[in-house]
Design a protein around this motif. Sequence first.
Motif, PDB file in Angstrom:
ATOM      1  N   ASP A   1       0.842  -1.206   0.000  1.00 16.19           N
ATOM      2  CA  ASP A   1       0.000   0.000   0.000  1.00 16.19           C
ATOM      3  C   ASP A   1       0.875   1.253   0.000  1.00 16.19           C
ATOM      4  O   ASP A   1       0.643   2.201  -0.750  1.00 16.19           O
ATOM      5  N   ALA A   2       1.850   1.247   0.882  1.00 14.74           N
ATOM      6  CA  ALA A   2       2.727   2.417   0.987  1.00 14.74           C
ATOM      7  C   ALA A   2       3.438   2.656  -0.340  1.00 14.74           C
ATOM      8  O   ALA A   2       3.603   3.790  -0.780  1.00 14.74           O
ATOM      9  N   ALA A   3       3.816   1.567  -1.003  1.00 13.38           N
ATOM     10  CA  ALA A   3       4.505   1.695  -2.295  1.00 13.38           C
ATOM     11  C   ALA A   3       3.600   2.347  -3.331  1.00 13.38           C
ATOM     12  O   ALA A   3       4.055   3.126  -4.173  1.00 13.38           O
ATOM     13  N   VAL A   4       2.307   2.032  -3.265  1.00 11.46           N
ATOM     14  CA  VAL A   4       1.339   2.656  -4.180  1.00 11.46           C
ATOM     15  C   VAL A   4       1.308   4.172  -3.958  1.00 11.46           C
ATOM     16  O   VAL A   4       1.307   4.958  -4.907  1.00 11.46           O
ATOM     17  N   PHE A   5       1.307   4.576  -2.688  1.00 13.34           N
ATOM     18  CA  PHE A   5       1.299   6.022  -2.389  1.00 13.34           C
ATOM     19  C   PHE A   5       2.587   6.676  -2.885  1.00 13.34           C
ATOM     20  O   PHE A   5       2.562   7.724  -3.523  1.00 13.34           O
ATOM     21  N   TRP A   6       3.712   6.037  -2.580  1.00 13.09           N
ATOM     22  CA  TRP A   6       5.002   6.628  -2.941  1.00 13.09           C
ATOM     23  C   TRP A   6       5.199   6.669  -4.461  1.00 13.09           C
ATOM     24  O   TRP A   6       5.882   7.556  -4.982  1.00 13.09           O
ATOM     25  N   ALA A   7       4.583   5.722  -5.166  1.00 13.87           N
ATOM     26  CA  ALA A   7       4.732   5.720  -6.631  1.00 13.87           C
ATOM     27  C   ALA A   7       4.192   7.023  -7.213  1.00 13.87           C
ATOM     28  O   ALA A   7       4.725   7.545  -8.202  1.00 13.87           O
ATOM     29  N   ILE A   8       3.140   7.556  -6.584  1.00 14.07           N
ATOM     30  CA  ILE A   8       2.576   8.823  -7.072  1.00 14.07           C
ATOM     31  C   ILE A   8       3.564   9.960  -6.853  1.00 14.07           C
ATOM     32  O   ILE A   8       3.808  10.784  -7.724  1.00 14.07           O
ATOM     33  N   ARG A   9       4.189   9.952  -5.679  1.00 14.39           N
ATOM     34  CA  ARG A   9       5.166  11.007  -5.384  1.00 14.39           C
ATOM     35  C   ARG A   9       6.460  10.832  -6.186  1.00 14.39           C
ATOM     36  O   ARG A   9       7.169  11.803  -6.464  1.00 14.39           O
ATOM     37  N   ASP A  10       6.770   9.594  -6.544  1.00 15.50           N
ATOM     38  CA  ASP A  10       8.035   9.331  -7.244  1.00 15.50           C
ATOM     39  C   ASP A  10       7.905   9.406  -8.761  1.00 15.50           C
ATOM     40  O   ASP A  10       8.879   9.148  -9.480  1.00 15.50           O
ATOM     41  N   ALA A  11       6.725   9.802  -9.255  1.00 11.97           N
ATOM     42  CA  ALA A  11       6.492   9.873 -10.699  1.00 11.97           C
ATOM     43  C   ALA A  11       7.499  10.743 -11.448  1.00 11.97           C
ATOM     44  O   ALA A  11       7.758  10.503 -12.631  1.00 11.97           O
TER      45      ALA A  11
END
Lengths: 466, 466
Positions: A323-333
Amino acid sequence: MHDSELPAVAALRDALGADVVSLPADFAGRKHADWSRTPSADPVALIRPRTTEQVATALRICHEHRQAVVTQGGLTGLAGGACMLGGEVALSLERMSGIESIDRVGSAMTVLAGTPLQTVQEAADDAGFMFPLDLGARGSCTIGGNLATNAGGNRVIKYGMMREQVLDVEAVLADGNVVGGLRKMIKNNTGYDLRNLLIGSEGTLAVITRAVLRLRPKPRAVSTAFCGATSYDAVTTLLHAAQERLPAGVSAFEVMWPGYYDFVLERLPELRAPLAERHAYYVLLESSGADPERQAEAFEDFLSDMLESGVIADAALASSEADAAVFWAIRDAPGEYPRLIPGRVSFDVSFSIADVGEAARHAQAQLREQWPRATILIYGHLGDGNLHIVVQEPDWPADTAPRVQAVVYGVTAEFGGSVSAEHGIGLKKLGVIALSRTPAELAAMRAVKHALDPLNLLNPGKLLPA
Amino acid sequence: MHDSELPAVAALRDALGADVVSLPADFAGRKHADWSRTPSADPVALIRPRTTEQVATALRICHEHRQAVVTQGGLTGLAGGACMLGGEVALSLERMSGIESIDRVGSAMTVLAGTPLQTVQEAADDAGFMFPLDLGARGSCTIGGNLATNAGGNRVIKYGMMREQVLDVEAVLADGNVVGGLRKMIKNNTGYDLRNLLIGSEGTLAVITRAVLRLRPKPRAVSTAFCGATSYDAVTTLLHAAQERLPAGVSAFEVMWPGYYDFVLERLPELRAPLAERHAYYVLLESSGADPERQAEAFEDFLSDMLESGVIADAALASSEADAAVFWAIRDAPGEYPRLIPGRVSFDVSFSIADVGEAARHAQAQLREQWPRATILIYGHLGDGNLHIVVQEPDWPADTAPRVQAVVYGVTAEFGGSVSAEHGIGLKKLGVIALSRTPAELAAMRAVKHALDPLNLLNPGKLLPA
C-alpha cells in the motif's frame, strides 16, 4: 615530457605516475557532464588518486603551476557544478571508494569520499543502523559529492540535510594542506566551523577525501497515509499537529497540488488513485519509529482525529508495505519526466513554510497567464519548505526557458525564498544566486574563497558569480 | 571632544550620541568579566546600540579608526571570551532585547540578539512550542551569546547544539556590512555556509544582531529513570538500545562515575539516593515525546527488558515529576560546587563515545597517581561524548592547576578528543586549542579571520592563538 603536454600535467605525471594521471588520449569518450547535461569541456588530464596523500600531492603541484582543478564525484549533480569550462584537470575520486570502519558504539562510519551513497546505505543497514540521506541518484552519486553539495532528499524533515549526517570531514585545501580527519566527537567547539564551510562549497574551497558519517537507529516500523485537504491552511495545520502528536515524529510530509496529482494519474496508468474524490491538496504523510504496534495505533488515532475535526477531508492508511509503495509511486512519478515531459523547465526553490501556499499560487497564476496551455506541476517536501515546480508546453519556442525562469525566480525573490533549496548553484544558477543572497553576503563569500583559494584554482567559475 | 577622548570614541559619540556611547566615567563599576572570572580590562567606551543600523554605524567607525571591539552578551561565558585585554570598546547588545515575531505555521521565532535565553524559552512555551536549548545560565545568557559560542547544554542528544536551533542569523561584519536576515527556509543551498561560520566564532568574525530561531513541538510527556550499570560496555549497550527502541527517542543520557555519585550524596544531605546499592556507573535516562500513555508503557517495557537481559543492574523509574526532580538534583549538583569545592580545576572535554570509558579511566588513574587525596568528579552527557571532569584538593599549591590541566588535556589529545566540547576557546583555552586542531586547520581559520576582519578589530586575541 610529451611535446603537447602542459608543464603542470607533466609534473603531475612525474610525481604520481601514468596510472594516476591520464592524458586525453587515454580517456577519450569519457563523459564529463552531469545529470543537468550542462555542456562540459574535456579536461587536459584526468587524475584518479588512490589516497589522500596523492590528492594532496596533486593539489600542491597544481598550485605551483596555477593549474585549475575540477573535482568529480558521481556526476549526478543538477546544477553543472562538475562540468569543465576549458583548461582544467579533472580530479576523480572514483578510486577512493570504500568503507573503512564502522564504530557500533559511537554510531559512526568512516568512508572514502568516492563511495557511492547506496553502498553506505547498505553497509549501515547490514550493521543494524540507518544512513538516512536518500535521493534518486543513490546508486551513482558519491558521499564526496553529497558533501560538496550538501545534498537533501526525501528524509530531511526528520534527519536534516547531508550537513547533519556528518561528524568529521577530511579535505585537501588548494595549497595541498589536509584539514579535518577522523574525529567522532558530536561536540567540538574549538574554533571556526571549517567542516560546515567546506560542506556545500561545491568543490570551490577544497577536495573532500574522507568523512566520518553519523549513523542512526534503524526504524522498526513505518506508518504511511495519503490524505486529501481542502485548503493550504488545513495542510499546515496537519503538519503542525503531526509534528506535535505523532510519537515517532514525521519522517515525510510530501504535498502535491492537484495539477500534479491529476497529471501523473492520467499519464501513468499503472498508478492507482489512493482517494476516491479530488481535493485541493494531497499529502503523503509518513512516520517511522521504534515501536511497531504502539506506533500503528497512535498513527491511526491521529488520522481519525484529523478526519473528525475536519483538518483533512479524506485519508487512505497503508495497511502494508505494498500500500505504501502505491502512495510513494505517485510522489516518485518525476522519475518518468524524461519520457512524459521532454523540454520541461524545473525548479528547486524553498520558502518559509507559511509562504509556500501563496508563493505557489502566485507562480501558477503568473505562469498560466503567459502560457495558458502549459503543464504546470507543483509538489514538494513541505515540511522543509521545499517546492518543486515543473513547467512545459510541447511546442515552445527555444527562448521560453529564460522567460519561465524569470517568472518563477521573480516570485521566489518576492517571497524572500531560496533559488536553490537543495541542488546548489554550480554553473546553472550563477545568474540567480543574487536573488537569494545580498551583495554583502556575496562579498563575504568571495573573501572566504580568496582566503582559502587565492589563485582561484578549485572549480573556478562555479558557485560565485564573477 | 573631551581632551582625554580617543578620536574613535569621539567619532562614535558624534555619530550615535551620548546615550548610545558612554565614557568610562559613566559606567564606573560596571562588570566586564564573565563567569570564568578571567580578569578583564575596562573598555575605553561602552556602546549600547538599539538597532542593527547603530551596530553597523559603530563598526564602520571603529573600522575607520582601527578601533578594537569586544561584544558583550550576558557575560556568562566560561572561557573568558568577552573579557577585554585593554584599549577595546565594549559593544553590549543589552538594549537589543525582545521577541519580534512568532511564526506558528513555520515554527519559527525572530528575536534580537540581546534577548535572554529564558525569555525565548518562555515565549516559545506560551506559544505552544519548545525552544530546546537549555543551560544553567538561562536567566542571564543571551541568544547572541548562545550563537557566538554555539552553546550546548542538557538536550543536545535529541535536539543538537545552538547551531541546529537556528534558521537564519543577522550579523554585522567588521566593515559595517550586514549579512543574513530574516529568512525562514530550512533548505537554502545558495553559496557558502556563512551562518555556521559566524555561529561559534565567539565575536571574532561579526556581531550577531538578530536570529530566526527554530521552534520544536512541545513534548507532552517525559519518562525518566535512574539506572545502575556494572561496566562501561553495559552503559553504551544501554545507550544504543535506548536510541533504537524508545519510541520517543532519548532526550537525556547523563552518566555519573561513582566518585561523583558518592561525593554529591555525601556532601549534599538533601539529596536522596535513587538506588539501594552502589554501582560502577549511574545513568540518568530520559525520553520525552508526544504520547503520554503509550510512551510510559514502552519506557517501562524497555527498562524491564534491560534489567532482565542484565544490561543494567538496577533501575528506579520516576512515577511523578517529583521523582524525576530527585534524580535530576543529583545530576545538577555542580550548581553547588562554588560552596563545596572552591579552587577546583574543571574540564569540558569530548571524545568518541566508544573512547569515553577508557579516556576517563586514564585521566583518573594519572590524576590519582599525582594527587592521591584529590576529589575527582567525572560525569557528562554521554550521548554526546561530552565529559566533565572536576579535580580539587583543599590545600593545593598555587601552581597546581596547570599541572592538572597538563594531565587531563594530555589524555584528551591522546584519545583524539576535543579540549572544548561546548564552552569554546575564548582566552582561557588558547594554549590548548592546538591539541584538538592541526596547524593546517589553525592556518585555514586564520585565513578566514583575515578575510572577514583584515584589521583584527573584532574580539582580538581570542579564539585563535597569535
